[in-house]
Every structure is written in structure tokens, then in C-alpha cells.
Design a protein around this motif. Structure first.
Motif, mmCIF file in Angstrom:
data_model
loop_
_atom_site.group_PDB
_atom_site.id
_atom_site.type_symbol
_atom_site.label_atom_id
_atom_site.label_comp_id
_atom_site.label_asym_id
_atom_site.label_seq_id
_atom_site.Cartn_x
_atom_site.Cartn_y
_atom_site.Cartn_z
ATOM 1 N N LEU A 195 -6.556 -9.605 8.411
ATOM 2 C CA LEU A 195 -6.641 -7.964 8.373
ATOM 3 C C LEU A 195 -7.013 -7.385 6.958
ATOM 4 C CD1 LEU A 195 -3.102 -7.708 10.222
ATOM 5 C CD2 LEU A 195 -5.410 -7.184 11.005
ATOM 6 N N ALA A 196 -7.166 -6.150 7.296
ATOM 7 C CA ALA A 196 -7.300 -5.152 6.044
ATOM 8 C C ALA A 196 -6.351 -4.176 6.007
ATOM 9 C CB ALA A 196 -8.863 -4.648 5.972
ATOM 10 N N GLY A 197 -5.884 -4.116 4.747
ATOM 11 C CA GLY A 197 -4.956 -2.987 4.680
ATOM 12 C C GLY A 197 -5.090 -2.583 3.052
ATOM 13 N N ARG A 198 -4.299 -1.277 2.749
ATOM 14 C CA ARG A 198 -4.241 -0.940 1.307
ATOM 15 C C ARG A 198 -3.690 -2.217 0.333
ATOM 16 N NH1 ARG A 198 -1.893 2.068 -2.629
ATOM 17 N NH2 ARG A 198 0.189 2.313 -1.459
ATOM 18 N N THR A 199 -4.482 -2.662 -0.604
ATOM 19 C CA THR A 199 -4.174 -3.370 -1.477
ATOM 20 C C THR A 199 -3.253 -3.066 -2.739
ATOM 21 O OG1 THR A 199 -6.299 -4.784 -1.241
ATOM 22 C CG2 THR A 199 -5.034 -5.275 -3.355
ATOM 23 N N GLN A 200 -2.118 -3.541 -2.928
ATOM 24 C CA GLN A 200 -1.115 -2.868 -3.714
ATOM 25 C C GLN A 200 -0.163 -4.319 -4.266
ATOM 26 O OE1 GLN A 200 -0.561 0.437 -4.463
ATOM 27 N NE2 GLN A 200 1.164 -0.352 -5.988
ATOM 28 N N ASP A 201 -0.018 -4.257 -5.493
ATOM 29 C CA ASP A 201 1.184 -4.946 -6.162
ATOM 30 C C ASP A 201 2.248 -4.266 -6.202
ATOM 31 O OD1 ASP A 201 -0.450 -7.410 -6.748
ATOM 32 O OD2 ASP A 201 -1.205 -6.815 -8.283
ATOM 33 N N ALA A 202 3.517 -4.714 -6.174
ATOM 34 C CA ALA A 202 4.771 -4.152 -6.536
ATOM 35 C C ALA A 202 4.498 -3.316 -7.823
ATOM 36 C CB ALA A 202 5.873 -5.059 -6.505
ATOM 37 N N ASP A 203 4.990 -2.077 -8.349
ATOM 38 C CA ASP A 203 4.921 -1.619 -9.401
ATOM 39 C C ASP A 203 6.171 -0.788 -9.618
ATOM 40 O OD1 ASP A 203 4.335 0.603 -11.421
ATOM 41 O OD2 ASP A 203 2.331 -0.117 -11.383
ATOM 42 N N ALA A 204 6.668 -0.676 -11.057
ATOM 43 C CA ALA A 204 7.872 -0.187 -11.316
ATOM 44 C C ALA A 204 8.088 1.212 -11.048
ATOM 45 C CB ALA A 204 8.051 -0.423 -12.772
ATOM 46 N N ARG A 205 6.790 1.974 -10.877
ATOM 47 C CA ARG A 205 6.744 3.611 -10.840
ATOM 48 C C ARG A 205 7.398 3.686 -9.389
ATOM 49 N NH1 ARG A 205 0.749 4.350 -11.716
ATOM 50 N NH2 ARG A 205 0.465 2.947 -10.194
ATOM 51 N N ASP A 206 6.849 2.856 -8.370
ATOM 52 C CA ASP A 206 7.259 2.812 -7.143
ATOM 53 C C ASP A 206 8.652 2.358 -6.992
ATOM 54 O OD1 ASP A 206 4.685 3.674 -6.258
ATOM 55 O OD2 ASP A 206 4.232 1.477 -6.452
ATOM 56 N N LEU A 207 9.324 1.507 -7.533
ATOM 57 C CA LEU A 207 10.717 0.780 -7.619
ATOM 58 C C LEU A 207 11.602 2.074 -8.042
ATOM 59 C CD1 LEU A 207 12.768 -1.113 -7.616
ATOM 60 C CD2 LEU A 207 12.177 -2.070 -9.739
ATOM 61 N N ALA A 208 11.233 2.851 -9.095
ATOM 62 C CA ALA A 208 11.951 3.857 -9.693
ATOM 63 C C ALA A 208 11.985 5.107 -8.888
ATOM 64 C CB ALA A 208 11.369 4.513 -10.947
ATOM 65 N N ARG A 209 11.019 5.385 -8.057
ATOM 66 C CA ARG A 209 11.227 6.479 -6.951
ATOM 67 C C ARG A 209 11.943 5.839 -5.660
ATOM 68 N NH1 ARG A 209 5.857 7.245 -6.990
ATOM 69 N NH2 ARG A 209 5.462 5.828 -5.463
ATOM 70 N N LEU A 210 11.942 4.627 -5.436
ATOM 71 C CA LEU A 210 12.796 4.219 -4.456
ATOM 72 C C LEU A 210 14.049 4.202 -4.735
ATOM 73 C CD1 LEU A 210 12.828 2.799 -1.669
ATOM 74 C CD2 LEU A 210 12.600 0.468 -2.413
ATOM 75 N N ALA A 211 14.623 3.555 -5.863
ATOM 76 C CA ALA A 211 15.766 3.676 -6.445
ATOM 77 C C ALA A 211 16.280 5.241 -6.185
ATOM 78 C CB ALA A 211 15.869 3.068 -7.875
ATOM 79 N N ARG A 212 15.860 6.095 -6.705
ATOM 80 C CA ARG A 212 16.065 7.464 -6.605
ATOM 81 C C ARG A 212 16.222 7.915 -4.946
ATOM 82 N NH1 ARG A 212 16.620 9.876 -11.053
ATOM 83 N NH2 ARG A 212 15.989 9.325 -12.905
ATOM 84 N N ARG A 213 15.622 7.655 -4.244
ATOM 85 C CA ARG A 213 15.803 7.836 -2.978
ATOM 86 C C ARG A 213 16.962 7.221 -2.241
ATOM 87 N NH1 ARG A 213 11.684 8.658 0.998
ATOM 88 N NH2 ARG A 213 10.155 8.034 -0.297
ATOM 89 N N ARG A 214 17.141 5.919 -2.791
ATOM 90 C CA ARG A 214 18.369 5.146 -2.458
ATOM 91 C C ARG A 214 19.577 5.888 -2.920
ATOM 92 N NH1 ARG A 214 17.071 0.156 0.161
ATOM 93 N NH2 ARG A 214 15.327 0.787 1.153
#
Length: 190
Positions: free
Chosen positions: A169-188
Motif C-alpha cells: 500500500l501507499a500511505g503518508r510516511t511518518q516516524d513517531a515524533d516527540a512533538r506529536d507525542l506531546a500534543r497527544l499527551a495534552r489531548r489525553r
């Protein structure tokens, strides 16, 4: 709130200092190995840039996997040590959920479920779907790559390049990144 977030689950090491939703410092470095040796110096560099002594951190967020066993072990150990030493709470979040957070931020108006994939090698992938509000629709699963196309129907796709190649398949390529982790932590926490 001073939030220190870091990810050591995959082929990159990343960390972010987030103050009340504002990114003060961020690093994302590709590392095939050596996460354990590079993590503490990276965090010291980042917190110094943000002007935070260790005891000023209010929350530590770390990825819990799936991912590299050695990288995850190092990240979780450092998060636990920082939490114990500074007296702040720690929050562990799934790597696949962090990838889904990145995809949700990239296209916030697209409300389709998100399928996040990480290559597990040997023709297998780790997969998890998240729905509205990034609520996981199921627990992360180890699946044969051949099973992914059926799971991917009507989903937005995000993941590692090797996972897409394995699934055909083809999808958006992304490694886990701490900026997204910080945003997810705030959301939680909200």
C-alpha cells in the motif's frame, strides 16, 4: 505545564519541550542504534535550551511501543528515573497512537478513521486504527502484512515506509515524533 516528551521506539530519537502547548525546543535525529547512549545527552541539551532544570518538569511523556525493544527499554527507564528523581508524573502512550496523532494534525478536517502501521519484519506489521478524537478502535495488533489492505478500507493511512512496502500500500510516511507525542499527551490530559 512543562512537558518533556521523548520517543526512542524506532529508527529516530526525538524529544520535545512543550510549555502549555507551545513547542520551546525539539530534536529529531535518525539513529539506527545507540538510542540509550544518546537519549540523556539529548534531553539535557533540550531542557537547557528551554531553560528548565530537571526538577521544573511537570510531566514526562514517553512512547511505550510497539518498536525496538532496546530503544523502548531505554526510553521507559529514563522516563521512570526522571519521574522518580523530580517527583513528576510520567505518561506512557502507544507509538501507533502517536503516528495517528501526526496524521490527524496533518489533515484535521478529514474525519475518516486513521490506520497506523509499523513494520515488524518477516512479512508482519503492527497495526492500530483510531477513530474520531483519536480514540483507539482496537488494541495494537501484530498482523500478517497481507491482512492490511482489508483493514485499510475507508481509512487514512500513516506509518513507516517498510510497513507500506510489506502491505503493498501507499500511505503518508511518518516516524513517531516527540512533538506529536506531546500534543497527544495534552489531548489525553484534557
Amino acid at each position: 505545564m512543562r512537558l518533556l516528551a521523548f520517543d526512542s521506539s524506532g529508527p529516530a530519537l526525538s524529544a520535545a519541550c512543550d510549555l502549555d502547548g507551545r513547542l520551546l525546543a525539539h530534536r529529531h535525529r535518525r539513529l539506527e542504534r545507540g538510542h540509550a547512549e544518546h537519549l540523556l545527552p539529548l534531553l539535557a541539551e533540550l531542557t537547557a535550551e528551554a531553560g528548565w532544570p530537571w526538577q521544573a518538569i511537570d510531566l514526562v511523556a514517553v512512547t511505550l511501543g510497539p518498536g525496538s525493544f532496546t530503544g523502548l527499554r531505554a526510553g521507559i527507564a529514563v522516563a521512570r528515573a526522571l519521574g522518580l528523581a523530580s517527583g513528576c508524573p510520567t505518561l506512557g502512550l502507544g507509538t501507533l497512537e502517536v503516528l495517528a496523532e501526526a496524521e490527524a494534525a496533518a489533515a484535521p478536517d478529514d474525519l475518516r478513521p486513521i490506520l497506523a502501521l509499523i513494520d515488524a519484519r518477516r512479512g508482519e506489521v503492527y497495526a492500530q486504527r483510531c477513530g474520531a478524537g483519536l480514540v483507539p478502535l482496537e488494541e495494537p495488533a501484530l498482523l500478517p502484512a497481507a491482512a492490511v489492505p482489508a483493514l485499510a478500507q475507508d481509512c487514512r493511512l500513516v506509518g513507516t515506509p517498510a510497513a507500506w512496502a510489506a502491505a503493498g500500500l501507499a500511505g503518508r510516511t511518518q516516524d513517531a515524533d516527540a512533538r506529536d507525542l506531546a500534543r497527544l499527551a495534552r489531548r489525553r490530559l484534557a
